[in-house]
Design an enzyme around this catalytic site. Structure first.
Site, PDB file in Angstrom:
ATOM      1  N   HIS A 160      -4.331 -14.841 -47.565  1.00 25.82           N
ATOM      2  CA  HIS A 160      -5.385 -13.806 -47.626  1.00 25.82           C
ATOM      3  C   HIS A 160      -4.776 -12.396 -47.632  1.00 25.82           C
ATOM      4  O   HIS A 160      -5.409 -11.442 -47.199  1.00 25.82           O
ATOM      5  CB  HIS A 160      -6.383 -13.937 -46.472  1.00 25.82           C
ATOM      6  CG  HIS A 160      -6.883 -15.334 -46.260  1.00 25.82           C
ATOM      7  ND1 HIS A 160      -8.052 -15.809 -46.806  1.00 25.82           N
ATOM      8  CD2 HIS A 160      -6.345 -16.382 -45.585  1.00 25.82           C
ATOM      9  CE1 HIS A 160      -8.222 -17.082 -46.471  1.00 25.82           C
ATOM     10  NE2 HIS A 160      -7.194 -17.458 -45.732  1.00 25.82           N
ATOM     11  N   SER A 281       5.774  10.433 -63.337  1.00 27.08           N
ATOM     12  CA  SER A 281       4.469  10.992 -63.654  1.00 27.08           C
ATOM     13  C   SER A 281       4.668  12.395 -64.188  1.00 27.08           C
ATOM     14  O   SER A 281       5.567  13.116 -63.747  1.00 27.08           O
ATOM     15  CB  SER A 281       3.609  11.029 -62.392  1.00 27.08           C
ATOM     16  OG  SER A 281       2.611  12.008 -62.505  1.00 27.08           O
ATOM     17  N   LYS A 287       6.492  10.692 -58.054  1.00 29.42           N
ATOM     18  CA  LYS A 287       6.117   9.335 -58.462  1.00 29.42           C
ATOM     19  C   LYS A 287       7.237   8.562 -59.149  1.00 29.42           C
ATOM     20  O   LYS A 287       7.986   9.104 -59.941  1.00 29.42           O
ATOM     21  CB  LYS A 287       4.915   9.372 -59.416  1.00 29.42           C
ATOM     22  CG  LYS A 287       3.606   9.761 -58.778  1.00 29.42           C
ATOM     23  CD  LYS A 287       3.124   8.819 -57.687  1.00 29.42           C
ATOM     24  CE  LYS A 287       2.647   7.492 -58.230  1.00 29.42           C
ATOM     25  NZ  LYS A 287       1.369   7.634 -58.926  1.00 29.42           N
ATOM     26  N   GLU A 294       3.408  -3.712 -64.311  1.00 29.53           N
ATOM     27  CA  GLU A 294       1.998  -3.401 -64.586  1.00 29.53           C
ATOM     28  C   GLU A 294       1.620  -3.796 -66.017  1.00 29.53           C
ATOM     29  O   GLU A 294       0.553  -4.343 -66.267  1.00 29.53           O
ATOM     30  CB  GLU A 294       1.733  -1.901 -64.409  1.00 29.53           C
ATOM     31  CG  GLU A 294       1.746  -1.447 -62.956  1.00 29.53           C
ATOM     32  CD  GLU A 294       1.638   0.068 -62.871  1.00 29.53           C
ATOM     33  OE1 GLU A 294       0.536   0.553 -62.627  1.00 29.53           O
ATOM     34  OE2 GLU A 294       2.649   0.770 -63.068  1.00 29.53           O
TER      35      GLU A 294
END
Ligand code: ARG
Length: 467
Positions: A160, A281, A287, A294
């Site tokens: 979980h 970024s 970043k 992804e």
């Protein structure tokens, strides 16, 4: 030959094909990708026709050298693909006739584009499966080596997405590897059904020429000729099977990607990915984004889409060939390309994963991950499991209140919950003790992980293409 009327069926027609219809029905813009396999198939077909006496040896030789020249033209980018000639098959055949004259027109004896295209796709799929298999093996090897290196590295295991029990990082990576081992089997199983030769089925019913399909099959490296001509020209279930393999593989890579994305976040801080797999970024200078995982996660959707497209394409087709089948190529090509790219990305990236061991260890320590070990300890001392569960629950509640992990409590503190707890409890409350105790096949103990890595190496070596 590149006028509006396609000469291969011009005889029956009284007006040229409508310009829009010609464009609408043409596939050459995408099926030219099958040119190499188309030529390979034609060379084998001409060789067989000469062997059975349908072509003379001179005709065969003229056809083969013409086709080889065309192959060169295509490779050098000199070939002039023509949309009015509809597809890769007719473009190549027309060029052959341009080059060698009427002998070129004899190549299509005893053959149809229907068995030709089915053969081309199968040859193409076989080639691609073999390339994909190399990448898949490289990825599996990378995982096995990483797991072996990190057999002792402790991290929290989750259910979980909540800290559950400590596991070793090597064990986690070998879980990924098991998924890929099954994908590998699926790929090789699919290859068996791909490697069957449709050629000779002709349009749908076979041909009246004395062809020898065993000769062609052998020349092309197929395991056998297909059994039924109607099935041979219409079946595309091998493409569905491949796309289904691809969907399951991408589903696995997507799950792994999700974990990599989570693990690189400041909140988890479990691993680092080298800069070369990440981008920055344009606005936020701090970043470092895990774009590669992804994108793999994102590309999974298009492969699922291709599977659905192919299933739907086939579902209502009466026997035998229907033009619908021309729509098989783009989904299949894109599925192949996506699988290849995603596997390459992963095979390059996985060996470069840098675990942040201290941070993983700390996370495992924080989440009361040895609570089950304490319960098992009590059971070994004669407490019933349900009572042990309750006792440990109370200890955890106390730990939450006092901000202490179980291993940080004193013996007296622990004894408040059960008098059976003795000094030896601290052996099971350590993370090292917890993972080492799961010492059975399939368990997370470091020596089990090393043994499992070795078995995985051997299992992979024993898998054989076409077996
Ligand atoms: N371009 C066609 C395809 O991809 C080749 C076969 C066409 N056959 C036909 N009878 N029109 O399926």
């Amino acid at each position: 030959m590149s006028q509006a009327t396609n000469q291969s069926w011009g005889g029956r027609f009284s007006e040229p094909t409508d310009a829009f219809v010609a464009r609408f029905t043409a596939s050459v813009n995408f099926d030219q990708r099958l040119a190499r396999q188309d030529i390979q198939g034609s060379i084998a077909h001409a060789t067989m026709l000469a062997r059975v006496g349908v072509l003379t040896d001179e005709e065969r030789d003229a056809i083969i050298s013409g086709l080889n020249e065309i192959q060169g033209e295509i490779e050098r980018g000199e070939f002039n693909w023509s949309v009015p000639l509809e597809d890769v098959h007719m473009n190549i055949e027309a060029r052959l006739t341009d080059k060698i004259g009427i002998t070129g027109k004899k190549l299509h004896t005893g053959r149809s584009r229907n068995d030709q295209v089915a053969t081309d796709i199968r040859l193409f799929m076989r080639d691609e499966i073999d390339v994909i298999e190399v990448e898949l093996k490289r990825l599996r090897e990378g995982m096995i080596e990483l797991a072996d290196r990190e057999a002792d590295t402790i991290m929290p295991g989750f259910t979980h997405l909540q800290t559950a029990q400590p596991v070793t990082f090597g064990h986690h990576i070998l879980a990924w590897q098991e998924m890929l081992a099954r994908d590998h089997e699926r790929l090789l199983d699919c290859r068996k059904r791909v490697n069957v030769m449709p050629l000779g089925a002709a349009a749908l019913a076979g041909t009246t020429y004395p062809i020898d399909r065993h000769v062609t099959a052998e020349l092309l490296g197929f395991d056998r000729p297909s059994e039924n001509s109607l099935d041979a020209v219409s079946d595309r279930d091998f493409a569905i099977e491949f796309t289904s393999f691809a969907s399951i593989l991408l589903m696995h890579l997507s799950r792994m990607s999700e974990e990599l994305v989570l693990w690189t976040s400041a909140q988890f801080n479990f691993i680092d990915l080298p800069d070369r797999f990440c981008t920055g970024s344009s606005i936020m200078p701090q970043k470092k984004n895990p774009d590669v995982p992804e994108l793999v996660r994102g590309k999974t959707g298009r492969v699922y889409g291709h599977l659905m497209a192919l299933l739907t394409l086939m579902k209502s087709q009466p026997l035998a060939y229907n033009k619908d089948n021309q729509e098989d190529k783009e989904p299949l090509f894109d599925a192949v390309d996506t699988v290849r790219d995603c596997l390459k990305a992963f095979a390059d990236m996985v060996p470069a994963i840098e675990p942040k061991k201290a941070s993983m260890y700390e996370a495992a320590r924080r989440g009361f991950s040895t609570a089950t070990d304490l319960a098992d300890y009590l059971v070994r001392k004669g407490v019933a499991f349900r009572d042990a569960h309750e006792i440990v629950g109370q200890s955890v509640a106390y730990g939450l209140k006092t901000e202490k992990d179980l291993s940080e409590m004193s013996l007296d503190e622990l004894k408040q919950f059960s008098a059976t707890i003795e000094q030896d409890v601290f052996e099971v409350l350590t993370l090292e003790g917890s993972v080492a105790a799961r010492n059975h096949i399939g368990g997370t103990a470091p020596n089990q992980v090393r043994a499992a890595a070795q078995r995985a190496r051997e299992a992979m070596a024993a898998l054989k293409a076409g077996a």
